[in-house]
Motif scaffolding. Structure first.
Motif, PDB file in Angstrom:
ATOM      1  N   VAL A   1       0.844  -1.202   0.000  1.00 33.86           N
ATOM      2  CA  VAL A   1       0.000   0.000   0.000  1.00 33.86           C
ATOM      3  C   VAL A   1       0.878   1.251   0.000  1.00 33.86           C
ATOM      4  CG1 VAL A   1      -1.677   1.341   1.350  1.00 33.86           C
ATOM      5  CG2 VAL A   1      -1.956  -1.141   1.121  1.00 33.86           C
TER       6      VAL A   1
ATOM      7  N   GLU B   1       3.824   1.657  -1.209  1.00 35.38           N
ATOM      8  CA  GLU B   1       4.385   1.879  -2.551  1.00 35.38           C
ATOM      9  C   GLU B   1       3.384   2.615  -3.430  1.00 35.38           C
ATOM     10  OE1 GLU B   1       7.423   1.607  -3.977  1.00 35.38           O
ATOM     11  OE2 GLU B   1       7.985   1.277  -1.894  1.00 35.38           O
ATOM     12  N   GLY B   2       2.126   2.228  -3.345  1.00 35.17           N
ATOM     13  CA  GLY B   2       1.088   2.909  -4.116  1.00 35.17           C
ATOM     14  C   GLY B   2       0.880   4.342  -3.678  1.00 35.17           C
TER      15      GLY B   2
ATOM     16  N   ARG C   1       3.119   6.391  -2.896  1.00 42.34           N
ATOM     17  CA  ARG C   1       4.167   7.266  -3.453  1.00 42.34           C
ATOM     18  C   ARG C   1       3.612   8.179  -4.540  1.00 42.34           C
ATOM     19  NH1 ARG C   1       9.340   5.923  -1.935  1.00 42.34           N
ATOM     20  NH2 ARG C   1       9.623   3.810  -1.130  1.00 42.34           N
TER      21      ARG C   1
ATOM     22  N   GLU D   1      -7.898  -0.642  -5.455  1.00 42.59           N
ATOM     23  CA  GLU D   1      -6.944   0.238  -6.128  1.00 42.59           C
ATOM     24  C   GLU D   1      -5.840   0.671  -5.173  1.00 42.59           C
ATOM     25  OE1 GLU D   1      -6.923   4.746  -8.008  1.00 42.59           O
ATOM     26  OE2 GLU D   1      -8.827   3.686  -7.825  1.00 42.59           O
ATOM     27  N   ALA D   2      -6.207   0.948  -3.925  1.00 44.27           N
ATOM     28  CA  ALA D   2      -5.223   1.377  -2.936  1.00 44.27           C
ATOM     29  C   ALA D   2      -4.403   0.211  -2.399  1.00 44.27           C
ATOM     30  CB  ALA D   2      -5.934   2.075  -1.775  1.00 44.27           C
ATOM     31  N   GLY D   3      -4.861  -1.014  -2.645  1.00 40.62           N
ATOM     32  CA  GLY D   3      -4.178  -2.193  -2.114  1.00 40.62           C
ATOM     33  C   GLY D   3      -4.670  -2.570  -0.731  1.00 40.62           C
TER      34      GLY D   3
END
Length: 101
Positions: A26, A28-29, A31, A73-75
């Protein structure tokens, strides 16, 4: 005004490492998330199934946009089944210090 929070998440017994790994994905996303200034995944040495996330956002709108995106989408959709209870939130107003722009 900047927005911050500490989020405490408790995993089901034995799933703390999997929860931490999922939250690192999450992170990483995040960023690429507009206004995300800090998203740090933390573990404590004495609670193997507890994971903390430290967040700082440029403003409330940026935080809201990230929280309102699709969980998949956000994980976050992948980590929710690992939780033993709903996350606990401590809302903050960051005011300054090293690492805060």
């Amino acid at each position: 005004m900047k927005v911050g929070r500490y989020v405490r998440m408790v995993a089901t017994p034995g799933a703390g490492a999997a929860l931490a790994d999922g939250l690192l994905a999450v992170a990483e996303g995040m960023r690429a998330a507009a206004g995300c200034e800090l998203y740090v995944v933390n573990r404590t040495p004495d609670e193997e199934d507890v994971v903390w996330v430290t967040e700082v956002w440029a403003d409330e709108a940026s935080s809201d946009a990230a929280l309102n995106q699709d969980l998949g989408e956000a994980g976050l959709g992948a980590v929710l089944p690992l939780l033993a209870a709903p996350p606990e939130f401590i809302e903050l107003t960051p005011i300054g210090g090293p690492g805060l722009s």
